[in-house]
Scaffold this motif. Sequence first.
Motif, PDB file in Angstrom:
ATOM      1  N   CYS A  89       0.835  -1.194   0.000  1.00  0.00           N
ATOM      2  CA  CYS A  89       0.000   0.000   0.000  1.00  0.00           C
ATOM      3  C   CYS A  89       0.876   1.252   0.000  1.00  0.00           C
ATOM      4  O   CYS A  89       2.093   1.164   0.143  1.00  0.00           O
ATOM      5  CB  CYS A  89      -0.969   0.022   1.185  1.00  0.00           C
ATOM      6  SG  CYS A  89      -0.203  -0.021   2.817  1.00  0.00           S
ATOM      7  N   LEU A  90       0.225   2.390  -0.175  1.00  0.00           N
ATOM      8  CA  LEU A  90       0.895   3.686  -0.162  1.00  0.00           C
ATOM      9  C   LEU A  90       0.247   4.561   0.899  1.00  0.00           C
ATOM     10  O   LEU A  90      -0.948   4.455   1.157  1.00  0.00           O
ATOM     11  CB  LEU A  90       0.762   4.390  -1.511  1.00  0.00           C
ATOM     12  CG  LEU A  90       1.394   3.705  -2.716  1.00  0.00           C
ATOM     13  CD1 LEU A  90       1.006   4.442  -3.997  1.00  0.00           C
ATOM     14  CD2 LEU A  90       2.901   3.658  -2.571  1.00  0.00           C
ATOM     15  N   ILE A  91       1.058   5.416   1.490  1.00  0.00           N
ATOM     16  CA  ILE A  91       0.552   6.369   2.472  1.00  0.00           C
ATOM     17  C   ILE A  91       0.815   7.763   1.932  1.00  0.00           C
ATOM     18  O   ILE A  91       1.944   8.082   1.556  1.00  0.00           O
ATOM     19  CB  ILE A  91       1.276   6.222   3.830  1.00  0.00           C
ATOM     20  CG1 ILE A  91       1.088   4.825   4.390  1.00  0.00           C
ATOM     21  CG2 ILE A  91       0.788   7.274   4.817  1.00  0.00           C
ATOM     22  CD1 ILE A  91       1.933   4.540   5.612  1.00  0.00           C
ATOM     23  N   GLY A  92      -0.205   8.581   1.877  1.00  0.00           N
ATOM     24  CA  GLY A  92       0.018   9.991   1.616  1.00  0.00           C
ATOM     25  C   GLY A  92      -0.269  10.500   0.240  1.00  0.00           C
ATOM     26  O   GLY A  92      -1.305  10.219  -0.324  1.00  0.00           O
ATOM     27  N   GLY A  93       0.704  11.202  -0.278  1.00  0.00           N
ATOM     28  CA  GLY A  93       0.480  12.089  -1.395  1.00  0.00           C
ATOM     29  C   GLY A  93       0.190  13.450  -0.772  1.00  0.00           C
ATOM     30  O   GLY A  93      -0.186  13.532   0.396  1.00  0.00           O
ATOM     31  N   ILE A  94       0.363  14.498  -1.491  1.00  0.00           N
ATOM     32  CA  ILE A  94       0.193  15.834  -0.913  1.00  0.00           C
ATOM     33  C   ILE A  94      -1.199  16.022  -0.336  1.00  0.00           C
ATOM     34  O   ILE A  94      -1.374  16.545   0.751  1.00  0.00           O
ATOM     35  CB  ILE A  94       0.511  16.924  -1.959  1.00  0.00           C
ATOM     36  CG1 ILE A  94       2.003  16.921  -2.231  1.00  0.00           C
ATOM     37  CG2 ILE A  94       0.043  18.294  -1.494  1.00  0.00           C
ATOM     38  CD1 ILE A  94       2.460  17.882  -3.283  1.00  0.00           C
ATOM     39  N   ASP A  95      -2.202  15.566  -1.038  1.00  0.00           N
ATOM     40  CA  ASP A  95      -3.575  15.744  -0.547  1.00  0.00           C
ATOM     41  C   ASP A  95      -4.142  14.465   0.083  1.00  0.00           C
ATOM     42  O   ASP A  95      -5.326  14.388   0.376  1.00  0.00           O
ATOM     43  CB  ASP A  95      -4.487  16.216  -1.681  1.00  0.00           C
ATOM     44  CG  ASP A  95      -4.537  15.232  -2.843  1.00  0.00           C
ATOM     45  OD1 ASP A  95      -3.876  14.181  -2.775  1.00  0.00           O
ATOM     46  OD2 ASP A  95      -5.243  15.525  -3.829  1.00  0.00           O
TER      47      ASP A  95
END
Length: 118
Positions: A89-95
Amino acid sequence: MKINILTSIIVTLLLGCTSDSSLDTQIETIEPVCLQDIVKSILEEDVSNPRRSISAYTFNGEKVFVITPSSHVSEPATNVVNTNCETICLIGGIDGSDNDCENFDSAVFIETVWTDPR
């Protein structure tokens, strides 16, 4: 007197330098082995601020590794991989749009596996 100063400067320079072989030895101790390739690829990039790192957690009953993103990308997301270095999985991104790690706030920190020494 000049010899003492020169000797001090040389000793300081030698002790302050990290050789490539020393760094290679540090990388070779990282487990699981697949993380070693990730570290090597990070070291080929420009230095990131904050420094990139890999941390181990327990998440959903398994050991996972959180790889902090580079500060050189426009929308950094933190990559979470399993012990085979497969992205789970991924956490985050700017928004927060890249956040697909449901309940990652329940993950338990184990240790910091590696931090970029540069």
